[in-house]
Design a protein around this motif. Structure first.
Motif, mmCIF file in Angstrom:
data_model
loop_
_atom_site.group_PDB
_atom_site.id
_atom_site.type_symbol
_atom_site.label_atom_id
_atom_site.label_comp_id
_atom_site.label_asym_id
_atom_site.label_seq_id
_atom_site.Cartn_x
_atom_site.Cartn_y
_atom_site.Cartn_z
ATOM 1 N N LEU A 120 0.803 -1.222 0.000
ATOM 2 C CA LEU A 120 0.000 0.000 0.000
ATOM 3 C C LEU A 120 0.832 1.265 0.000
ATOM 4 O O LEU A 120 0.356 2.328 -0.388
ATOM 5 C CB LEU A 120 -0.952 0.011 1.199
ATOM 6 N N PRO A 223 0.324 3.247 -3.453
ATOM 7 C CA PRO A 223 0.267 1.788 -3.594
ATOM 8 C C PRO A 223 0.865 1.298 -4.897
ATOM 9 O O PRO A 223 0.754 1.952 -5.943
ATOM 10 C CB PRO A 223 -1.239 1.497 -3.541
ATOM 11 N N PRO A 297 -8.269 0.913 -3.103
ATOM 12 C CA PRO A 297 -7.042 1.730 -3.082
ATOM 13 C C PRO A 297 -6.091 1.423 -4.229
ATOM 14 O O PRO A 297 -5.357 2.305 -4.683
ATOM 15 C CB PRO A 297 -6.402 1.380 -1.729
ATOM 16 N N THR A 345 -7.467 -4.415 4.333
ATOM 17 C CA THR A 345 -6.106 -4.238 3.819
ATOM 18 C C THR A 345 -5.064 -4.748 4.810
ATOM 19 O O THR A 345 -3.877 -4.478 4.657
ATOM 20 C CB THR A 345 -5.832 -2.760 3.502
#
Length: 470
Positions: A120, A223, A297, A345
């Motif tokens: 990320l 990311p 994301p 995540t």
């Protein structure tokens, strides 16, 4: 290159060719998979998946799988444009190029259908320099020649990081296009002053003591990931094959989480990479988080990457990322927990267990560290980097590898390749602080002026003497 691809596209559109054999008449259906064996963030759709045989088991005897191995994503895309690869895996920037090259050709049009692994913050891409380089920051590379693979995830990170450091990538440095292995040789021979690449090349060179990490991609805080693309035409003809592939990828991801050392050794055997380097990225708490779901994301990062790729790509026209991403195939293969896992995540592979020296449990991903001793079939968890140093000092066997998380970014790195600070005001078990780069350590010292630098060897001696403990 563009002219060659255009010619291929015209031929493909005219012939409507396909690499798939007919399922009937006694002929086997063929699936051609393009992968990058040494790009170990893709192992669940490539190297590990192939070695485990999960795909072939799910498909059964009526199918043939042809595995094609490449160093980068570019040749996989070229063959997908030509209809000669059905499913491929590659990094975020090459995925965008893949979309741009294929969307105007109905028989070659692709969709991003799953993720292999991601970070990320961007830690899968890094910039290294020779061990003796005087450079401490990216800004110190002004006027330098830097090796990168044009259009790769590593190249994209380099461009963004240089701009963030106040350098013009087109004027202040000279970026030369190399395949990863060629660039590594150039760095070692002095042909270039820095090397910007994707997993696992930076870690390999540092492990071999041929390079020092100058820039950790996690400092960019954007990311980065690798994913799986498939040709829609093939998917429409053979939805059962696509379903089997994605289920096999999920199987391989589960195996990686449940058997991390065995997976690392398997990938090492298949690629020639040291298992210690594979485990740096793919082990518990590793730089890569393996999760096939197409997380928002990551899609947002893809959209963020488009303008940068327009500047560095060879005629890159842009991509409608939302139209390119298609999770319908994965949803079907994954089952009812897809949405819950999509929303998470957290790394499903964590370092856990009792710390044998500090007498506490390891488990906090911010500090959990890991020791791999020579001859051992399991690793030892450490609650903190300081506890890890004590374990190393007390170990009765040579160390294969020791891993610590960067104090700020969390990037997992080699303990002996890290930059260390001592914080005399910290609790005894938290006194030694590792950083992936000198720049990161310097920035931390500015905010914490009481910390003091020391070498890895000095930190080990202090831990062994007990002067910093208890």
């Amino acid at each position: 290159m563009r002219a060659a691809l255009a010619s291929i596209a015209v031929m493909l559109a005219a012939t409507g060719c396909s690499v798939a054999g007919a399922a009937g008449g006694g002929e086997k259906t063929t699936l051609v998979v393009g992968y990058q064996s040494k790009t170990i963030n893709t192992v669940t759709a490539g190297t590990l998946l192939r070695s485990l045989g999960y795909l072939e088991k799910r498909l059964g005897p009526g199918y043939t799988v042809e595995w094609q191995d490449y160093d980068t994503g570019a040749p996989i895309t070229a063959k997908m444009v030509a209809g000669k690869i059905d499913i491929g895996s590659m990094g975020d920037y090459p995925l965008l190029i893949n979309a741009a090259r294929t969307q105007g050709i109905p028989a070659a049009r692709t969709r991003l259908v799953s993720i292999t692994g991601y970070n990320l913050r961007g830690g899968l891409n890094m910039v290294v320099v020779p061990p003796g380089s005087t450079a401490r920051t990216l800004a110190d590379l002004k006027g330098a020649t830097i090796s990168a693979s044009a259009g790769s995830a590593g190249h994209g990170t380099l461009v963004q990081a240089l701009e963030k450091a106040g350098l013009d990538p087109a004027r202040d440095v000279r970026v030369v296009n190399h395949q990863p292995a060629v660039g590594a040789s150039q760095l070692e021979s002095g042909g270039v002053q820095a090397y910007a690449q994707f997993v696992a090349w930076p870690g390999l060179l540092v492990f071999q003591h041929k390079a020092r990490l100058l820039y950790d991609g996690s400092a960019l805080d954007v990311p980065t990931f690798h994913g799986v693309v498939l040709r829609q035409a093939y998917a429409k003809e053979h939805p059962d094959v696509v379903d089997a592939f994605l289920k096999a990828q999920i199987d391989a991801t589960r195996y990686l989480h449940e058997h991390p050392l065995e997976a690392a050794e398997s990938v090492a055997t298949a690629t020639g990479l040291p298992a210690e380097v594979v485990y740096l990225y793919n082990g518990p708490g590793g730089i890569a988080t393996f999760d096939p779901t197409l997380k928002p994301p990551l899609q947002a990062a893809h959209e963020h990457d488009v303008p940068f790729l327009k500047r560095i790509g060879d005629g890159f026209p842009g991509v409608d990322v939302r139209a390119f991403v298609d999770d319908s195939y994965l949803r079907k293969a994954y089952g009812p927990t897809y949405d819950a896992d999509l929303a998470s995540t957290a790394n499903p592979a964590r370092i856990t267990g009792p710390d044998p020296v500090c007498g506490k449990a390891a488990g906090d991903p911010v500090t959990a560290s890991e020791l791999w001793l020579a001859g051992a079939t399991t690793t030892r968890p450490a609650a903190t980097p300081t506890c890890l140093l004590r374990q190393i000092a007390a170990a009765g066997a040579p160390v294969r590898a020791a891993y610590v998380p960067d104090t700020v970014t969390g990037t997992r790195w080699f303990a002996d390749g890290s930059v260390w600070l001592r914080d005399p005001a910290a609790a005894p078990d938290d006194r030694f602080l590792p950083f992936t780069t000198q720049d990161g350590a310097d920035a931390y010292r500015q905010r914490h002026p009481k910390t003091r630098p020391l070498s890895y060897e000095e930190a080990l001696r202090a831990a062994k003497a007990g002067g910093e403990a208890r």
